[in-house]
Design a protein around this motif. Structure first.
Motif, mmCIF file in Angstrom:
data_model
loop_
_atom_site.group_PDB
_atom_site.id
_atom_site.type_symbol
_atom_site.label_atom_id
_atom_site.label_comp_id
_atom_site.label_asym_id
_atom_site.label_seq_id
_atom_site.Cartn_x
_atom_site.Cartn_y
_atom_site.Cartn_z
ATOM 1 N N ASN A 1 -99.399 -158.710 -18.334
ATOM 2 C CA ASN A 1 -98.908 -157.809 -19.376
ATOM 3 C C ASN A 1 -97.883 -156.819 -18.860
ATOM 4 O OD1 ASN A 1 -100.646 -158.963 -21.341
ATOM 5 N ND2 ASN A 1 -102.338 -157.745 -20.520
ATOM 6 N N PHE A 2 -97.395 -157.022 -17.650
ATOM 7 C CA PHE A 2 -96.386 -156.126 -17.106
ATOM 8 C C PHE A 2 -95.215 -156.969 -16.615
ATOM 9 C CE2 PHE A 2 -99.433 -157.268 -13.864
ATOM 10 C CZ PHE A 2 -98.660 -157.636 -12.784
ATOM 11 N N PRO A 3 -94.013 -156.412 -16.601
ATOM 12 C CA PRO A 3 -92.837 -157.187 -16.193
ATOM 13 C C PRO A 3 -92.838 -157.443 -14.684
ATOM 14 C CG PRO A 3 -92.210 -154.914 -16.621
ATOM 15 C CD PRO A 3 -93.647 -155.041 -17.042
ATOM 16 N N ILE A 4 -92.907 -158.681 -14.305
ATOM 17 C CA ILE A 4 -92.811 -159.068 -12.905
ATOM 18 C C ILE A 4 -91.902 -160.282 -12.828
ATOM 19 C CG2 ILE A 4 -94.942 -160.437 -13.079
ATOM 20 C CD1 ILE A 4 -95.366 -159.914 -10.089
ATOM 21 N N GLN A 5 -90.995 -160.269 -11.887
ATOM 22 C CA GLN A 5 -90.070 -161.378 -11.753
ATOM 23 C C GLN A 5 -90.808 -162.635 -11.294
ATOM 24 O OE1 GLN A 5 -86.745 -160.376 -9.224
ATOM 25 N NE2 GLN A 5 -85.561 -159.573 -10.939
ATOM 26 N N SER B 1 -88.281 -162.459 -16.121
ATOM 27 C CA SER B 1 -89.584 -161.807 -16.226
ATOM 28 C C SER B 1 -90.620 -162.844 -16.642
ATOM 29 C CB SER B 1 -89.518 -160.681 -17.260
ATOM 30 O OG SER B 1 -90.807 -160.152 -17.507
ATOM 31 N N PHE B 2 -91.729 -162.900 -15.933
ATOM 32 C CA PHE B 2 -92.736 -163.915 -16.199
ATOM 33 C C PHE B 2 -93.247 -163.877 -17.647
ATOM 34 C CE2 PHE B 2 -97.202 -165.282 -16.315
ATOM 35 C CZ PHE B 2 -97.071 -166.592 -15.873
#
Length: 260
Positions: free
Chosen positions: A87-91, A132-133
């Motif tokens: 639920n958070f932006p991670i590459q 972003s995943f």
């Protein structure tokens, strides 16, 4: 080789698994099939160290299984679940790189980047490395998570023990093309490193096409195990899923004729 002998499990007074004897060889794709409530998830959780059975013994290359730390487990096996909620932006590249967290301090930065690039290339997601995943589609996310598993396996391939990849209904939310692409990637992983793969699936067609070994579960017991020719018979399928012969998909029966 992973060996289970006389494994049993109870929950709230109900027998979930009973007298389970299994051999899970490396270098092979073993698929676990059965109806809802057969005990597949509980067996999977036992195999991945998330659950401890009340009875029986599990050995991994003749060593007792169950006393390893989380880090030791991460070195020996990797798990691809049906879904991973982020639920958070991670590459994508950063998420895939988390696959070698257990040994990151032993790996030089250039080697780490090389392994991540290799994994992304294997799953066809190189062009998505800076995305972003959470913004990816379900099929794309599953490929990224498989790349993360590849990083975990590649980072520990030099260890003197066999490794295993566990798939928990990993193709459940994919379309037909994506399911076959994922299974083909899994078969390539097996061939490259002699990895043992254990997968929970519901798709009989996928099982007939890709599995080296099948385990049929019903009401917490092993109804049949072995190669497809032995296990995926119309009689076993009817008994396992309580289907009449005319209810077994014709397309699947056609696959069975090719196994004979």
């Amino acid at each position: 080789m992973i060996n289970l002998r006389n494994i049993s499990l109870q929950r709230n007074g109900k027998q979930i698994l009973e007298s389970i004897d299994l051999d899970l060889p490396p270098g092979a794709l073993t698929m676990i099939l059965g109806p809802n409530g057969a005990g597949k998830t509980s067996l999977f959780e036992i195999l991945t160290g998330q659950l401890t059975p009340q009875g029986g013994v599990i050995t991994w290359e003749n060593a007792l299984f169950g006393n390893w730390s989380a880090k030791e487990m991460a070195i020996r096996r990797t798990v691809l679940s049906q879904q991973m909620h982020v639920n958070f932006p991670i590459q994508v590249e950063d998420l895939v790189g988390m696959g070698n967290y257990a040994v990151r301090n032993l790996i030089k930065d250039e080697e780490h980047r090389s392994i991540v690039r290799y994994a992304l290339r294997k799953v066809g997601m190189t062009a998505f490395r800076n995305r972003s995943f959470p913004s990816l589609s379900g099929g794309e996310q599953q490929r990224v998570l498989l790349a993360k598993c590849i990083v975990q396996l590649e980072s520990n391939y030099w260890r003197p023990h066999t490794q295993y990849l566990f798939l928990d209904e990993a193709t459940a939310n994919l379309d037909i093309k994506q399911k076959h692409e994922v299974m083909q990637l899994v078969k390539n992983i097996i061939q490259r490193r002699e990895i043992g793969v254990v997968a929970i699936v519901h798709d009989l067609g996928l099982a007939a096409t890709y599995a080296d070994r099948i385990i049929l579960l019903k009401q917490g017991k092993v109804l049949a195990q072995g190669d497809c020719k032995v296990t995926l018979t119309p009689a076993n399928i009817s008994k396992t899923f309580e289907l009449k012969s005319h209810q077994i998909p014709t397309l699947f029966l056609d696959n069975l004729t090719h196994l004979a």
